[in-house]
Design a protein around this motif. Structure first.
Motif, mmCIF file in Angstrom:
data_model
loop_
_atom_site.group_PDB
_atom_site.id
_atom_site.type_symbol
_atom_site.label_atom_id
_atom_site.label_comp_id
_atom_site.label_asym_id
_atom_site.label_seq_id
_atom_site.Cartn_x
_atom_site.Cartn_y
_atom_site.Cartn_z
ATOM 1 N N ALA A 150 0.844 -1.196 0.000
ATOM 2 C CA ALA A 150 0.000 0.000 0.000
ATOM 3 C C ALA A 150 0.878 1.244 0.000
ATOM 4 C CB ALA A 150 -0.915 -0.005 1.213
ATOM 5 N N LEU A 159 -6.520 12.661 -3.306
ATOM 6 C CA LEU A 159 -6.936 11.345 -3.775
ATOM 7 C C LEU A 159 -7.998 11.535 -4.860
ATOM 8 C CD1 LEU A 159 -7.275 9.555 -0.309
ATOM 9 C CD2 LEU A 159 -5.298 9.527 -1.851
ATOM 10 N N TRP A 167 -7.991 6.337 -5.736
ATOM 11 C CA TRP A 167 -6.613 6.204 -6.204
ATOM 12 C C TRP A 167 -5.735 7.296 -5.606
ATOM 13 C CZ3 TRP A 167 -5.314 2.181 -9.504
ATOM 14 C CH2 TRP A 167 -6.376 1.524 -10.142
ATOM 15 N N TYR A 168 -4.512 6.901 -5.292
ATOM 16 C CA TYR A 168 -3.468 7.861 -4.931
ATOM 17 C C TYR A 168 -2.438 7.856 -6.053
ATOM 18 C CZ TYR A 168 0.752 9.744 -2.790
ATOM 19 O OH TYR A 168 1.889 10.472 -2.534
ATOM 20 N N SER A 179 -2.249 4.019 -7.348
ATOM 21 C CA SER A 179 -2.469 2.875 -6.459
ATOM 22 C C SER A 179 -3.807 3.019 -5.746
ATOM 23 C CB SER A 179 -1.354 2.776 -5.409
ATOM 24 O OG SER A 179 -0.093 2.639 -6.032
ATOM 25 N N THR A 180 -4.515 1.905 -5.612
ATOM 26 C CA THR A 180 -5.773 1.934 -4.871
ATOM 27 C C THR A 180 -5.478 2.064 -3.377
ATOM 28 O OG1 THR A 180 -5.822 -0.487 -4.700
ATOM 29 C CG2 THR A 180 -6.924 0.521 -6.602
ATOM 30 N N VAL A 181 -6.340 2.806 -2.671
ATOM 31 C CA VAL A 181 -6.156 2.995 -1.224
ATOM 32 C C VAL A 181 -7.423 2.638 -0.444
ATOM 33 C CG1 VAL A 181 -4.360 4.743 -1.488
ATOM 34 C CG2 VAL A 181 -6.762 5.450 -1.423
ATOM 35 N N ASP A 182 -8.426 2.136 -1.130
ATOM 36 C CA ASP A 182 -9.680 1.798 -0.447
ATOM 37 C C ASP A 182 -10.050 0.331 -0.646
ATOM 38 O OD1 ASP A 182 -10.239 1.939 -3.150
ATOM 39 O OD2 ASP A 182 -12.233 2.834 -2.865
ATOM 40 N N THR A 186 -4.094 -4.121 -2.585
ATOM 41 C CA THR A 186 -3.697 -2.951 -3.372
ATOM 42 C C THR A 186 -3.477 -3.336 -4.839
ATOM 43 O OG1 THR A 186 -2.630 -1.965 -1.444
ATOM 44 C CG2 THR A 186 -1.985 -1.119 -3.605
ATOM 45 N N THR A 188 -1.891 -1.604 -8.323
ATOM 46 C CA THR A 188 -1.046 -0.504 -8.788
ATOM 47 C C THR A 188 -1.009 -0.488 -10.311
ATOM 48 O OG1 THR A 188 0.335 -0.676 -6.812
ATOM 49 C CG2 THR A 188 1.253 0.521 -8.699
ATOM 50 N N PRO A 220 -9.903 6.042 3.452
ATOM 51 C CA PRO A 220 -9.407 7.383 3.789
ATOM 52 C C PRO A 220 -10.474 8.448 3.548
ATOM 53 C CG PRO A 220 -7.776 6.180 2.517
ATOM 54 C CD PRO A 220 -9.024 5.361 2.484
ATOM 55 N N CYS A 223 -11.372 9.701 0.108
ATOM 56 C CA CYS A 223 -12.044 8.793 -0.827
ATOM 57 C C CYS A 223 -13.563 8.904 -0.759
ATOM 58 C CB CYS A 223 -11.654 7.349 -0.523
ATOM 59 S SG CYS A 223 -9.903 7.002 -0.780
#
Length: 226
Positions: A150, A159, A167-168, A179-182, A186, A188, A220, A223
């Motif tokens: 992550a 985000l 995505w970040y 990269s996914t953060v939720d 993960t 990428t 987060p 998101c």
């Protein structure tokens, strides 16, 4: 143009009969009063017809002679445009395949089995390792890696929510890394700099992620839709 009178009430006087003994009596009178006008008209008409027939034949003979003696022109070669793109590579794309725990491995297999055959106009390509967790598209290759670490980011970092996937993004040499953060696993995506607007390239991938990779219970703050 018609030789008939313009209107039906127009009358003309009959021609006077020729006098007896006149040597012109047996011959037709021309419109201008001169004898043998009919014969002259016939002769002139025949001459005009002969001229009209002779001219096309003369022109045709000249064209044939020109074509016979003119030098042959070389056929033009097909032009090749310098802007024509070369063939796209279909060789396997080099990617790492770290060992995954059982749960992430299961999720990644589900994701990879459902990824589209193309991302926008980019066709899918083989990878050198981990086809159950990696995918690649186009040339230069846009890559998808499932099960990566992550990303670390601050609460104030921006985000992006694309098709319900958060995505970040960060910049790397020659590409943008998203990269996914939720999601519990993960995903990428590396988008080469050759492709404009990186977020548009993850849109079709986001749809598959939504269907195959479960989301986390507490995503987060950035998101959450406003």
């Amino acid at each position: 143009m018609s030789r008939l009178p313009d209107s039906s009430d127009t009358t003309t006087a009959p021609d006077a009969a020729p006098a007896l003994g006149d040597d012109t009596a047996a011959r037709p009178t021309a419109i201008d009063g001169s004898p043998e006008g009919g014969r002259d008209r016939s002769n002139r008409g025949a001459a005009l017809i002969a001229t009209a027939v002779a001219l096309p034949a003369t022109v045709l003979a000249g064209v044939l002679a020109f074509n016979q003696f003119a030098p042959d022109q070389p056929e033009s070669e097909p032009s090749t445009s310098a802007a024509t793109p070369g063939p796209l590579s279909t060789a396997p794309v080099e990617m790492a395949a770290p060992a995954l725990a059982e749960r992430p491995a299961t999720v990644c297999r589900a994701l990879l089995s459902q990824l589209p055959p193309t991302v926008r106009e980019l066709p899918q390509r083989p990878v050198t390792a981990g086809p159950e967790q990696n995918a690649a598209y186009g040339d230069p290759a846009l890559t998808v890696a499932c099960g990566d670490e992550a990303p670390a980011f601050a609460d104030t970092d921006k985000l992006w929510l694309v098709n319900r996937v958060c995505w970040y993004g960060s910049e790397a040499e020659g590409s943008t890394v998203l990269s996914t953060v939720d999601r519990e696993t993960t995903v990428t995506v590396r988008v080469p700099d050759d492709y404009d607007q990186p977020l548009q390239w993850v849109s079709p991938i986001s749809e598959t992620i939504t269907a195959t990779v479960p989301s986390v219970d507490d995503p987060p703050t950035g998101c959450r839709p406003a």
